[in-house]
Design an enzyme around this catalytic site. Structure first.
Site, PDB file in Angstrom:
ATOM      1  N   SER A   1       0.866  -1.176   0.000  1.00 19.41           N
ATOM      2  CA  SER A   1       0.000   0.000   0.000  1.00 19.41           C
ATOM      3  C   SER A   1       0.906   1.231   0.000  1.00 19.41           C
ATOM      4  O   SER A   1       1.938   1.219  -0.681  1.00 19.41           O
ATOM      5  CB  SER A   1      -0.938  -0.082   1.213  1.00 19.41           C
ATOM      6  OG  SER A   1      -1.933   0.897   1.158  1.00 19.41           O
TER       7      SER A   1
ATOM      8  N   HIS B   1      -2.439  -1.206  -3.564  1.00 16.79           N
ATOM      9  CA  HIS B   1      -3.557  -0.277  -3.351  1.00 16.79           C
ATOM     10  C   HIS B   1      -3.289   1.011  -4.118  1.00 16.79           C
ATOM     11  O   HIS B   1      -2.189   1.540  -4.068  1.00 16.79           O
ATOM     12  CB  HIS B   1      -3.692   0.100  -1.867  1.00 16.79           C
ATOM     13  CG  HIS B   1      -4.058  -1.063  -1.004  1.00 16.79           C
ATOM     14  ND1 HIS B   1      -3.937  -1.015   0.363  1.00 16.79           N
ATOM     15  CD2 HIS B   1      -4.553  -2.300  -1.297  1.00 16.79           C
ATOM     16  CE1 HIS B   1      -4.348  -2.174   0.876  1.00 16.79           C
ATOM     17  NE2 HIS B   1      -4.720  -2.964  -0.120  1.00 16.79           N
TER      18      HIS B   1
ATOM     19  N   ASP C   1      -4.575  -4.727   5.701  1.00 17.66           N
ATOM     20  CA  ASP C   1      -4.715  -5.682   4.603  1.00 17.66           C
ATOM     21  C   ASP C   1      -3.433  -6.516   4.489  1.00 17.66           C
ATOM     22  O   ASP C   1      -2.335  -6.015   4.706  1.00 17.66           O
ATOM     23  CB  ASP C   1      -4.961  -4.909   3.292  1.00 17.66           C
ATOM     24  CG  ASP C   1      -5.605  -5.768   2.213  1.00 17.66           C
ATOM     25  OD1 ASP C   1      -6.151  -6.829   2.554  1.00 17.66           O
ATOM     26  OD2 ASP C   1      -5.570  -5.358   1.047  1.00 17.66           O
TER      27      ASP C   1
END
Lengths: 269, 192
Positions: B18, B45, B138
């Site tokens: 991310s 992401h 995540d």
């Protein structure tokens, strides 16, 4: 976690006892949805899920709704709509009558987006939008033209990026956290249940939109549905798919020509 | 070294990241030896626009073929695949990709957990998962799934991550085989 043979048993029950055919849905996504539903509805084991699905007719409705994905938005992928507005719709302008099919339309956000495009290109009066889904409840929602207010800011940005020149809020009235789109937009929409897995072609269209529906099907079912679309398209008509869907694995590919960089193909053969 | 055997049996390497992970990839990708003996899948992401900026940026950094995934694409060794924005990326038993635009998981679509769990189901012990920098939880559940299926788990050394939260969460919440900085990751992936 549910195992592959258990999924087969469940899908067979659904087909034989309730007539829903999910056997050609993409398995990885289906497995995730079933596991998610088992966790949400707190089934301690596969056996109990199976018993409920077999014996509880009211639960079937929930089960099928949760298995299918109903995510949609207005003017999703604005550049796609810009291409429709600038390159596709003008080629249909000379037709006396324009028929458009939204296959797997869910709650109708894309149908309303299209109605707005048609109004702004002065084609709405001679157009008819067929909106179909296998789920009658989402169609009922779509028909009302009432949507949550929260995403309208995003939709308005999408609309402007798609080349929209008006104030997006001029298309609806807001009240109590919801918006209702203008009644005149709904007048040219025809809503009907249609199951892409089992139902046939029902008309000939100038443009078919089926975006982010085929990703839930396996290749064999994708091919069936693409052939159904082919049978439902006149010559030089258009087929529009989702941003990551393609004709590259299909027998249709040689007879369809992709226009621009968007996932829009024109039937040439 | 034990880790040489690890990467030997690898059929798929997945990297999830991310905030702060793109910088790591820009450093890592040019260092990868060709031909890559397995498929490399990147789940990053990013903003949910369907533009091709990221895939173009990453493709500039490597001679290995790199593509954003289309629905039903086959998974081939020696290829780098980027998960498209605004879809979950799933792996089918016949080793093809499929996509899913259902609800976000961990506020994310693509979700690293979704892809890692799906790949663990198909690749089992021949899957290696690496989790990079990020400000999200995540990836932790996904690394657990990889480990449970017999695969190998790796996280970026939190102190070397631009945002240490995500790798730190994974270290606390999942069994991790290797905690590596970017230089060490290069050696690990290149089997040196």
């Amino acid at each position: 976690m549910i195992e592959e043979p258990e999924i087969d048993i469940l899908l067979n029950d659904l087909l034989e006892e309730h007539g829903y055919d999910f056997t050609h849905y993409a398995r990885a996504s289906l497995k995730r949805r079933i596991n998610r539903l088992m966790a949400l509805d707190k089934f301690p084991s596969f056996a109990e899920l199976r018993y409920r699905v077999k014996s509880d007719a009211t639960y079937i409705k929930r089960f099928v709704e949760e298995l299918t994905v109903n995510v949609t938005e207005m003017f999703r992928d604005p550049l796609f709509y810009k291409t429709l507005r600038e390159d596709v719709l003008p080629t249909l302008a000379a037709k006396p009558f324009i028929r458009i099919w939204h296959a797997g339309c869910s709650t109708g956000e894309e149908v309303f987006s299209m109605a707005i495009l048609l109004q702004e290109t002065n084609l709405f009066h001679k157009s008819i939008l067929y909106a179909t889904d296998l789920n009658p409840d989402v169609l009922e929602k779509a028909r009302k033209g009432i949507f949550s207010l929260a995403p309208m800011k995003q939709y308005s940005e999408n609309y402007m990026l798609s080349g929209g020149k008006n104030d997006f809020s001029s298309y609806y009235t807001a009240q109590y956290g919801h918006v209702k789109f203008k009644e005149e937009l709904v007048k040219k929409m025809v809503f009907s249940t249609h199951n892409l897995v089992s139902d046939r072609s029902f008309n000939e269209f100038d443009l078919i939109l089926c975006r982010n529906v085929l990703i839930y099907f396996d290749k064999a079912l994708q091919e069936r549905v693409l052939n159904l679309f082919d049978d439902s398209l006149g010559s030089l008509a258009y087929l529009a798919l989702g941003a990551k869907e393609t004709l590259k694995f299909s027998s249709l590919q040689s007879r369809f020509k992709q226009i621009s960089r968007e996932k829009i193909w024109r039937k040439i053969g | 070294m034990a880790k040489n055997r690890v990467i030997d049996s690898c059929q798929m390497l997945m990297i999830g990241g991310s905030t702060g992970s793109i910088e790591v990839l820009l450093q890592l990708l040019p260092a990868l030896k060709t031909p890559l003996p397995f498929a490399l899948v990147l789940v990053i992401h990013r903003k949910n626009t369907a533009d091709s900026t990221l895939v173009n940026l990453l493709a500039l950094k490597t001679d290995i073929p790199l593509q954003e995934v289309d629905d039903k694409d086959a998974i081939l060794p020696g290829t780098i695949y980027l998960a498209p924005a605004d879809y979950h990326l799933l792996i089918e038993q016949d080793k093809t990709f499929s996509l899913d635009d259902s609800e976000k998981i961990n506020y994310s679509r693509p979700s690293i957990d979704v892809t890692f769990e799906s790949a663990a189901d198909v690749y089992g012990p021949s899957l290696v998962g690496i989790l990079l920098s990020g400000a999200n939880t995540d990836g932790t559940a996904g690394l657990n799934a990889i480990k449970n299926a017999g695969g190998v788990t790796v996280v970026q050394k939190p102190e070397t991550a631009q945002v240490p939260f995500m790798p730190q969460q994974a270290i606390e919440g999942a069994p991790i085989d290797w905690v590596l900085d970017v230089k060490e990751m290069e050696g690990f992936i290149n089997d040196e």
